[in-house]
Motif scaffolding. Structure first.
Motif, PDB file in Angstrom:
ATOM      1  N   UNK A  68       0.841  -1.186   0.000  1.00 38.15           N
ATOM      2  CA  UNK A  68       0.000   0.000   0.000  1.00 38.15           C
ATOM      3  C   UNK A  68       0.881   1.243   0.000  1.00 38.15           C
ATOM      4  N   UNK A  69       0.484   2.235  -0.776  1.00 36.84           N
ATOM      5  CA  UNK A  69       1.235   3.483  -0.863  1.00 36.84           C
ATOM      6  C   UNK A  69       0.345   4.619  -0.370  1.00 36.84           C
ATOM      7  N   UNK A  70       0.804   5.338   0.647  1.00 39.42           N
ATOM      8  CA  UNK A  70       0.078   6.510   1.131  1.00 39.42           C
ATOM      9  C   UNK A  70       0.408   7.695   0.233  1.00 39.42           C
ATOM     10  N   UNK A  71      -0.597   8.450  -0.150  1.00 35.97           N
ATOM     11  CA  UNK A  71      -0.424   9.554  -1.095  1.00 35.97           C
ATOM     12  C   UNK A  71      -0.636  10.884  -0.379  1.00 35.97           C
ATOM     13  N   UNK A  72       0.387  11.742  -0.412  1.00 41.02           N
ATOM     14  CA  UNK A  72       0.302  13.053   0.224  1.00 41.02           C
ATOM     15  C   UNK A  72       0.933  14.094  -0.695  1.00 41.02           C
ATOM     16  N   UNK A  73       0.802  15.350  -0.293  1.00 37.20           N
ATOM     17  CA  UNK A  73       1.450  16.424  -1.040  1.00 37.20           C
ATOM     18  C   UNK A  73       2.878  16.678  -0.558  1.00 37.20           C
ATOM     19  N   UNK A  74       3.069  16.618   0.763  1.00 39.98           N
ATOM     20  CA  UNK A  74       4.384  16.919   1.341  1.00 39.98           C
ATOM     21  C   UNK A  74       4.689  15.917   2.452  1.00 39.98           C
ATOM     22  N   UNK A  75       5.888  15.347   2.401  1.00 36.99           N
ATOM     23  CA  UNK A  75       6.408  14.535   3.500  1.00 36.99           C
ATOM     24  C   UNK A  75       7.494  15.341   4.199  1.00 36.99           C
ATOM     25  N   UNK A  76       7.385  15.456   5.525  1.00 37.43           N
ATOM     26  CA  UNK A  76       8.436  16.040   6.349  1.00 37.43           C
ATOM     27  C   UNK A  76       9.142  14.883   7.049  1.00 37.43           C
ATOM     28  N   UNK A  77      10.457  14.812   6.930  1.00 39.67           N
ATOM     29  CA  UNK A  77      11.221  13.747   7.577  1.00 39.67           C
ATOM     30  C   UNK A  77      11.933  14.335   8.788  1.00 39.67           C
ATOM     31  N   UNK A  78      11.482  13.948   9.976  1.00 43.63           N
ATOM     32  CA  UNK A  78      12.083  14.430  11.208  1.00 43.63           C
ATOM     33  C   UNK A  78      11.154  15.354  11.968  1.00 43.63           C
ATOM     34  N   UNK A  79      11.023  15.125  13.286  1.00 41.22           N
ATOM     35  CA  UNK A  79      10.130  15.940  14.117  1.00 41.22           C
ATOM     36  C   UNK A  79      10.894  16.645  15.226  1.00 41.22           C
TER      37      UNK A  79
END
Length: 382
Positions: A3-14
């Motif tokens: 399964x692939x989640x579809x988003x506009x922006x991924x932020x890596x790190x919190x």
């Protein structure tokens, strides 16, 4: 089939930079990621993928001996002032608690623990989506904000010889207790070395070595001085040179830890030794025996997962225009180079989001066909 989640922006790190970027994404109208009710991959405007088991970023792993009184500068996250802390409280408790409250207050979609293995372009086209491969599935995104910092990549220089006593990097330092009554060689010329010297010299003996003469900044840290410092680091990353830390350019200021180390007589610096021995280090004909070595020699940016995108310049760094990767405007790096400070991370998060709104379209505006994917003209002209 994955399964692939579809988003506009991924932020890596919190950490600070990632939370700042997430705040501005939400403020600009990007919808938070939500998994499907049936357990599917889910969709949304943006998601934050964090490798930590709990909020706090690198702060959760700092030495218990680092107190809020001795923190080398801290700036509030946007729209949330850090409540006045007990100055004797461990920073590794205060700051993660503040980050956790911030995530909850702004309902930020942080998914953890998630380890990002690689980021790849879905196809060879510059307007294609990016695939973020993790240990918990794949995210398909139009853009990526990398906020992975440096804590997970401690740097240990190589020197001739072999020391058989206790050696550790500052990342593994947990306070002075284990060094009581010992002689400790502290290597490094930054704020971390000063912290270790200020603590260990109170319970044992210290020897301080640095590769170059430490730079001491005696005057006030004015806005003008700060801008000049950041400009130096920005110029390096613009050219694609390996990023210097902001602290390495600002010099050592009159912090609580600095004054304590000075009072203890621990700031008598020696140049770097020629080689290590089983029992210590050698300067010319002189061998100095020590019980332990603390390598406060800094960190390197955690960007290996971006390697498939081919962003590194021939000089070894990732060239940036502002926060944007010069070779790929879909990718922004925050908390990198000139933004590797808490105030710089805040500004970088805002700048990255503003830039991506120009690339992806304003989510608060009624979408048109042109907003569905960034065009080649947008990518090349960004």
């Amino acid at each position: 089939m994955v399964d692939v989640a579809v988003v506009d922006v991924v932020v890596v790190g919190a950490g600070q930079a990632g939370l700042s970027a997430a705040y501005h994404l939400r403020r600009r109208g990007f919808a938070p990621y939500r998994p499907d009710a049936d357990g599917g991959a889910g969709t949304g405007g943006f998601v934050v993928l964090d490798a930590g088991e709990a909020p706090g970023g690198a702060w959760a792993h700092r030495s218990p001996s680092l107190r809020m009184a001795t923190v080398h500068g801290f700036h509030d996250l946007p729209d949330a002032e850090l409540p006045p802390p007990d100055l004797d409280a461990p920073a590794r408790e205060v700051v993660p608690g503040y980050f956790a409250a911030y995530e909850a207050r702004h309902a930020l979609p942080v998914v953890r623990p998630v380890t990002v293995h690689a980021v790849r372009a879905e196809s060879g086209r510059p307007d294609s989506r990016l695939l973020v491969e993790t240990d918990r599935g794949v995210w398909s995104t139009r853009a990526l904000i990398n906020a992975t910092g440096t804590w997970t990549r401690p740097f240990l220089p190589h020197y001739p010889g072999r020391f058989t006593g206790r050696q550790l990097h500052y990342a593994d330092y947990r306070g002075p207790e284990e060094f009581a009554g010992r002689r400790v060689l502290v290597v490094g010329g930054g704020a971390s070395a000063i912290q270790v010297l200020s603590e260990v010299a109170a319970v044992g003996e210290t020897v301080w070595a640095t590769r170059s003469e430490p730079v001491f900044h005696e005057g006030p840290f004015t806005p003008e001085y700060g801008r000049a410092v950041v400009a130096k680091v920005e110029e390096r990353v613009r050219q694609g040179l390996p990023a210097l830390s902001v602290v390495s350019v600002t010099g050592l200021g009159p912090s609580v830890a600095y004054r304590r180390a000075e009072e203890l007589g621990a700031l008598r610096r020696r140049p770097m030794f020629d080689r290590l021995t089983e029992h210590g280090a050698v300067w010319g004909e002189e061998e100095v025996a020590v019980d332990a070595i603390v390598w406060a020699t800094g960190f390197r940016p955690e960007v290996g997962h971006l390697a498939p995108l081919g962003l590194r310049s021939p000089h070894g760094g990732i060239a940036l225009t502002g926060t944007r990767a010069t070779l790929d405007p879909r990718v922004h790096l925050v908390g990198y180079g000139p933004s590797a400070s808490t105030v710089g991370a805040n500004r970088a998060g805002r700048a990255a989001v503003n830039d991506l709104v120009g690339l992806l379209g304003d989510p608060l505006r009624e979408p048109t066909g042109q907003d569905l994917e960034p065009s080649l003209a947008q990518v090349q002209g960004a």
